[in-house]
Motif scaffolding. Structure first.
Motif, PDB file in Angstrom:
ATOM      1  N   PRO A  43       0.713  -1.294  -0.112  1.00 12.72           N
ATOM      2  CA  PRO A  43       0.147  -0.015   0.274  1.00 12.72           C
ATOM      3  C   PRO A  43       1.081   1.246   0.135  1.00 12.72           C
ATOM      4  O   PRO A  43       1.703   1.266   0.887  1.00 12.72           O
ATOM      5  CB  PRO A  43      -0.704   0.201   0.855  1.00 12.72           C
ATOM      6  N   ILE A  44       0.533   2.289  -0.916  1.00 10.70           N
ATOM      7  CA  ILE A  44       1.383   3.571  -1.015  1.00 10.70           C
ATOM      8  C   ILE A  44       0.668   5.125  -0.434  1.00 10.70           C
ATOM      9  O   ILE A  44       0.425   5.632  -0.396  1.00 10.70           O
ATOM     10  CB  ILE A  44       2.122   3.706  -2.121  1.00 10.70           C
ATOM     11  N   PHE A  45      -1.027   4.428  -0.852  1.00  6.17           N
ATOM     12  CA  PHE A  45      -1.957   5.366  -0.970  1.00  6.17           C
ATOM     13  C   PHE A  45      -3.832   5.305  -0.503  1.00  6.17           C
ATOM     14  O   PHE A  45      -3.698   4.125  -0.551  1.00  6.17           O
ATOM     15  CB  PHE A  45      -1.466   6.329  -1.386  1.00  6.17           C
ATOM     16  N   THR A  46      -4.251   6.187   0.525  1.00  9.83           N
ATOM     17  CA  THR A  46      -5.393   5.910   0.339  1.00  9.83           C
ATOM     18  C   THR A  46      -5.981   7.314   0.645  1.00  9.83           C
ATOM     19  O   THR A  46      -6.089   8.728   0.309  1.00  9.83           O
ATOM     20  CB  THR A  46      -6.128   5.155   1.572  1.00  9.83           C
ATOM     21  N   GLN A  47      -7.279   7.010  -0.371  1.00 15.47           N
ATOM     22  CA  GLN A  47      -8.244   8.686  -0.183  1.00 15.47           C
ATOM     23  C   GLN A  47      -9.844   7.679  -0.105  1.00 15.47           C
ATOM     24  O   GLN A  47     -10.165   6.731  -0.495  1.00 15.47           O
ATOM     25  CB  GLN A  47      -8.192   9.291  -1.287  1.00 15.47           C
ATOM     26  N   LEU A  48     -10.368   9.010   0.422  1.00 13.60           N
ATOM     27  CA  LEU A  48     -11.809   8.609   0.501  1.00 13.60           C
ATOM     28  C   LEU A  48     -12.526  10.067   0.588  1.00 13.60           C
ATOM     29  O   LEU A  48     -12.072  10.883   0.778  1.00 13.60           O
ATOM     30  CB  LEU A  48     -11.813   8.474   2.026  1.00 13.60           C
ATOM     31  N   VAL A  49     -13.700   9.665  -0.283  1.00 15.60           N
ATOM     32  CA  VAL A  49     -15.361  10.626   0.416  1.00 15.60           C
ATOM     33  C   VAL A  49     -15.652  10.498   1.004  1.00 15.60           C
ATOM     34  O   VAL A  49     -16.143   9.461   0.599  1.00 15.60           O
ATOM     35  CB  VAL A  49     -15.203  11.055  -0.437  1.00 15.60           C
ATOM     36  N   ALA A  50     -16.381  11.184   2.318  1.00 16.61           N
ATOM     37  CA  ALA A  50     -17.440  10.555   3.224  1.00 16.61           C
ATOM     38  C   ALA A  50     -18.506  10.920   3.553  1.00 16.61           C
ATOM     39  O   ALA A  50     -18.089  12.435   3.586  1.00 16.61           O
ATOM     40  CB  ALA A  50     -16.995  10.438   4.031  1.00 16.61           C
ATOM     41  N   ARG A  51     -20.198  11.258   3.385  1.00 16.56           N
ATOM     42  CA  ARG A  51     -21.006  12.074   4.036  1.00 16.56           C
ATOM     43  C   ARG A  51     -21.064  12.238   5.323  1.00 16.56           C
ATOM     44  O   ARG A  51     -20.055  11.520   5.894  1.00 16.56           O
ATOM     45  CB  ARG A  51     -22.203  11.113   3.656  1.00 16.56           C
ATOM     46  N   HIS A  52     -21.021  13.548   5.631  1.00 15.80           N
ATOM     47  CA  HIS A  52     -21.282  13.707   7.161  1.00 15.80           C
ATOM     48  C   HIS A  52     -22.333  12.396   8.129  1.00 15.80           C
ATOM     49  O   HIS A  52     -22.846  11.887   7.218  1.00 15.80           O
ATOM     50  CB  HIS A  52     -22.103  14.880   7.382  1.00 15.80           C
ATOM     51  N   GLY A  53     -21.901  12.436   9.287  1.00 17.58           N
ATOM     52  CA  GLY A  53     -22.843  11.125   9.817  1.00 17.58           C
ATOM     53  C   GLY A  53     -23.812  11.949  10.086  1.00 17.58           C
ATOM     54  O   GLY A  53     -24.080  12.048   9.835  1.00 17.58           O
ATOM     55  N   ALA A  54     -24.762  11.019  10.948  1.00 18.83           N
ATOM     56  CA  ALA A  54     -26.078  11.431  11.569  1.00 18.83           C
ATOM     57  C   ALA A  54     -26.151  12.401  12.234  1.00 18.83           C
ATOM     58  O   ALA A  54     -25.050  12.544  12.758  1.00 18.83           O
ATOM     59  CB  ALA A  54     -26.348  10.415  12.265  1.00 18.83           C
ATOM     60  N   LEU A  74     -10.115   2.537   9.185  1.00 19.54           N
ATOM     61  CA  LEU A  74      -9.308   3.441   7.783  1.00 19.54           C
ATOM     62  C   LEU A  74      -7.636   2.210   8.392  1.00 19.54           C
ATOM     63  O   LEU A  74      -6.885   1.768   7.792  1.00 19.54           O
ATOM     64  CB  LEU A  74      -9.645   4.607   7.963  1.00 19.54           C
ATOM     65  N   LEU A  75      -7.185   3.518   9.274  1.00 21.81           N
ATOM     66  CA  LEU A  75      -5.928   2.600   9.778  1.00 21.81           C
ATOM     67  C   LEU A  75      -5.717   0.809   9.646  1.00 21.81           C
ATOM     68  O   LEU A  75      -4.675   0.771   9.465  1.00 21.81           O
ATOM     69  CB  LEU A  75      -6.268   3.260  11.680  1.00 21.81           C
ATOM     70  N   ALA A  76      -6.670   0.990  10.461  1.00 19.31           N
ATOM     71  CA  ALA A  76      -6.559  -0.663  10.925  1.00 19.31           C
ATOM     72  C   ALA A  76      -6.447  -1.934   9.519  1.00 19.31           C
ATOM     73  O   ALA A  76      -6.220  -2.680   9.210  1.00 19.31           O
ATOM     74  CB  ALA A  76      -7.803  -1.736  11.289  1.00 19.31           C
ATOM     75  N   ARG A  77      -7.030  -1.164   8.687  1.00 22.50           N
ATOM     76  CA  ARG A  77      -7.251  -1.990   6.780  1.00 22.50           C
ATOM     77  C   ARG A  77      -5.721  -1.872   6.819  1.00 22.50           C
ATOM     78  O   ARG A  77      -5.359  -2.361   5.636  1.00 22.50           O
ATOM     79  CB  ARG A  77      -8.244  -1.285   6.413  1.00 22.50           C
ATOM     80  N   LEU A  78      -4.944  -0.699   6.289  1.00 21.47           N
ATOM     81  CA  LEU A  78      -3.555   0.159   5.930  1.00 21.47           C
ATOM     82  C   LEU A  78      -2.568  -0.219   7.169  1.00 21.47           C
ATOM     83  O   LEU A  78      -2.295   1.105   7.070  1.00 21.47           O
ATOM     84  CB  LEU A  78      -3.976   0.321   5.225  1.00 21.47           C
ATOM     85  N   PRO A  79      -2.462  -1.294   7.988  1.00 17.63           N
ATOM     86  CA  PRO A  79      -1.253  -1.303   8.609  1.00 17.63           C
ATOM     87  C   PRO A  79      -0.081  -0.489   8.247  1.00 17.63           C
ATOM     88  O   PRO A  79       1.179   0.945   8.388  1.00 17.63           O
ATOM     89  CB  PRO A  79      -1.329  -2.386   9.618  1.00 17.63           C
ATOM     90  N   ALA A  80       0.428  -1.555   7.217  1.00 19.29           N
ATOM     91  CA  ALA A  80       1.902  -1.616   6.590  1.00 19.29           C
ATOM     92  C   ALA A  80       2.078   0.521   6.150  1.00 19.29           C
ATOM     93  O   ALA A  80       2.971   0.946   5.890  1.00 19.29           O
ATOM     94  CB  ALA A  80       1.265  -2.397   5.344  1.00 19.29           C
ATOM     95  N   LEU A  81       0.450   0.657   5.870  1.00 21.56           N
ATOM     96  CA  LEU A  81       0.990   2.420   5.202  1.00 21.56           C
ATOM     97  C   LEU A  81       1.010   3.722   6.343  1.00 21.56           C
ATOM     98  O   LEU A  81       1.760   3.667   6.109  1.00 21.56           O
ATOM     99  CB  LEU A  81      -0.347   2.887   4.193  1.00 21.56           C
ATOM    100  N   PHE A  82       0.203   3.028   6.867  1.00 26.20           N
ATOM    101  CA  PHE A  82       0.182   4.019   7.867  1.00 26.20           C
ATOM    102  C   PHE A  82       1.855   3.575   9.282  1.00 26.20           C
ATOM    103  O   PHE A  82       1.777   5.018  10.060  1.00 26.20           O
ATOM    104  CB  PHE A  82      -1.444   3.972   8.518  1.00 26.20           C
ATOM    105  N   ALA A  83       2.395   2.821   8.884  1.00 21.13           N
ATOM    106  CA  ALA A  83       3.395   2.895   9.676  1.00 21.13           C
ATOM    107  C   ALA A  83       4.346   3.514   9.502  1.00 21.13           C
ATOM    108  O   ALA A  83       6.144   3.761   9.942  1.00 21.13           O
ATOM    109  CB  ALA A  83       3.551   0.994   9.671  1.00 21.13           C
ATOM    110  N   GLN A  84       3.934   3.781   7.625  1.00 21.79           N
ATOM    111  CA  GLN A  84       5.524   4.581   6.881  1.00 21.79           C
ATOM    112  C   GLN A  84       5.273   5.571   6.315  1.00 21.79           C
ATOM    113  O   GLN A  84       6.263   6.546   5.871  1.00 21.79           O
ATOM    114  CB  GLN A  84       5.578   3.489   6.369  1.00 21.79           C
ATOM    115  N   VAL A  85       4.297   6.185   7.090  1.00 23.84           N
ATOM    116  CA  VAL A  85       4.086   7.672   6.793  1.00 23.84           C
ATOM    117  C   VAL A  85       5.371   8.960   7.600  1.00 23.84           C
ATOM    118  O   VAL A  85       5.272   9.607   6.313  1.00 23.84           O
ATOM    119  CB  VAL A  85       2.140   7.952   6.131  1.00 23.84           C
TER     120      VAL A  85
END
Length: 519
Positions: free
Chosen positions: A52-63, A139-150
């Protein structure tokens, strides 16, 4: 230098935040509270050699709560008149206090919550706050290798986590609670979070104050760009196409053609039948009969004063009188809206509005709302020529532009986090080809169509791209839609790295969408 994130903490976060697929206990349409749509343990592993090298999202506001005191006050006015005429059933007598409790909860919403600047209507509920906090942890848990090296150097500088939002409080606060959760799980990320400057305002006739850093209306509020704040006249300006598409969409919203499509369900006999079934459980037939000859109407007038339990906040709300109930169908629809919003306010309001909205009626009003949204916000018809989603093309291109930068070797961004509204999430799904317009002569049909607000844009709805790279510099992309691995548009199946794979070759994917890399 920030320290790498321990893998064990990522796995703990994953275990804490994993949730089953959404089990809908009602028909809340786009007010459906969020749950991830796939067990993270079932995600496909990237092919050998890709990291993994990058992740991005667009999210609607919450309830959130109601956006303003409108239909709730009008319905309460109707209830008070019925009470005065002794025209309530035993169940109906409980409705008024529950509406008033909901109004109070909305008027004080966010009071005492750190991070909510102005309590009141339109704020996130506790459910909405939790939705974004948990989304960040996953999000953090899905990509531990990415966030370990950012935190490590990328060329000459640490990598960045870029955050932008629409500027509306509930989107801004969703961004805030999301990033707070990131930092609670991974404090080393704190120096890497950045809010880029907002695009310069393009006003017509006045000079507004520049938006705060992190605001980008052209990407995340493009459905409502206004001449007073966003006017663009120069065709060479990079924001011109978005502004023009926004104005075209707002004109479309006012057309008789659209309103004829949206109003079609109200003309069917079942509209009267459902309204009667809902309301006669609450009000006497004689009282409801006053609608028939125009003798009855109820508006959001009057003032209401509410004080918080701790006595520290008192708010007086005054209705505008602009929301008026003139028919049984309008009254039942307003009640459905309270039923739907209450689903995301269960921490704030103990009242159970489902007892006022039988399941078969809730399903009907959800179907009506889906019908309206399909034509107003969704893919609509091929004859509409994409007017309902072309203003979201810039947001789609922003996703591609971020990956283009990686392809050029620009690794400054490790993640890009965007926070917006249903009015952008739904058009983006159309712009990506995930939702299809109807052909000529075909009408939206709830029974036959898979299009549902509860799955297209529930509260905290999100689209995420995870990007991986191998030693040869090849990039592959996976799309998660509400955290479910989701194919890109069918025309791009040839870009899959293997038949049926959820990973797509990026070069072929952008060619499929006709994307031209920004210079």
């Amino acid at each position: 230098m920030p320290q790498p994130l321990p893998l064990s903490s990522m796995l703990l976060a994953l275990a804490a935040c994993a949730s089953p697929a959404l089990a809908v206990d009602g028909y809340y349409q786009s007010k459906t509270p969020y749950a991830p749509q796939q067990d993270p343990a079932t995600y496909a592993a990237p092919p050998a050699g890709f990291q993994p090298i990058f992740t991005q999202l667009v999210a609607r506001h919450g309830a959130r709560g109601l956006t303003g005191m409108k239909g709730d006050a009008a319905l309460y006015a109707m209830w008070r008149q019925a009470a005065a005429q002794d025209a309530l059933t035993p169940l109906g007598r409980a409705l008024g206090p529950d509406i008033l409790a909901l109004m109070k909860a909305n008027a004080l919403l966010g009071h005492g919550v750190a991070g909510i600047e102005r309590p009141g209507y339109g704020n996130l509920s506790q459910t909405g706050i939790d939705e974004h906090r948990q989304l960040a942890a996953r999000l953090l848990a899905r990509l531990p290798a990415l966030f370990a090296q950012v935190g490590q150097d990328a060329a000459t500088a640490p990598r960045q986590l870029v955050t932008i939002h629409s500027g509306v409080e509930r989107a801004r606060d969703s961004a805030r609670f999301f990033t707070q959760s990131l930092l609670e799980h991974a404090p080393a990320l704190a120096p890497l979070l950045i809010l880029p400057p907002a695009p310069a305002p393009y006003p017509q006739g006045r000079t507004p104050a520049p938006p705060p850093d992190g605001v980008n209306r052209f990407l995340l509020y493009a459905h409502k760009l206004a001449p007073q704040t966003d006017w663009v006249a120069d065709r060479a300006d990079p924001h011109y196409a978005t502004y023009a598409a926004s104005q075209a969409y707002q004109r479309y919203e006012r057309t008789k053609q659209l309103h004829a499509l949206m109003d079609a369900p109200a003309r069917e006999p079942e509209a009267a039948a459902h309204a009667r079934h809902v309301l006669e459980r609450l009000f006497t037939p004689a009282f409801l009969g006053q609608f028939e000859d125009g003798r009855a109407s109820y508006a959001d007038t009057g003032s209401y004063t509410f004080t918080s339990a701790d006595g520290k906040l008192t708010r007086t709300m005054t209705g505008s009188g602009k929301t008026v109930i003139r028919s049984r169908n309008a009254a039942a629809t307003k009640l459905y809206e309270l039923y739907a919003i209450a689903a995301g306010m269960r921490h704030e309001v103990a009242a159970d509005f489902s007892r006022y909205m039988p399941a078969e009626d809730a399903r009907y009003y959800a179907a009506v709302a889906d019908h309206e949204d399909f034509y107003q916000k969704g893919p609509a018809t091929t004859e509409s020529s994409g007017v309902t989603w072309r203003f979201a093309l810039a947001l789609r291109e922003d996703f591609f532009n971020e990956v283009d930068a990686l392809a050029r070797g620009d690794l400054r961004h490790a993640a890009k986090l965007r926070f917006t509204h249903a009015e952008m999430i739904i058009p983006l799904a159309s712009a990506l080809g995930l939702q299809q317009a109807l052909p000529p002569g075909t009408s939206y049909n709830y029974t036959d169509s898979p299009w549902r607000g509860q799955s297209v844009s529930p509260l905290a709805a999100n689209l995420q791209w995870d990007v991986y790279r191998n030693g040869q510099g090849e990039l592959i992309v996976r799309l998660l839609y509400n955290e479910r691995e989701t194919p890109f548009q069918p025309a791009c199946d040839g870009a899959r790295i293997a038949p049926g794979s959820v990973f797509y070759d990026y070069a072929q994917l952008k060619s499929c969408y006709g994307h031209v890399a920004a210079q």
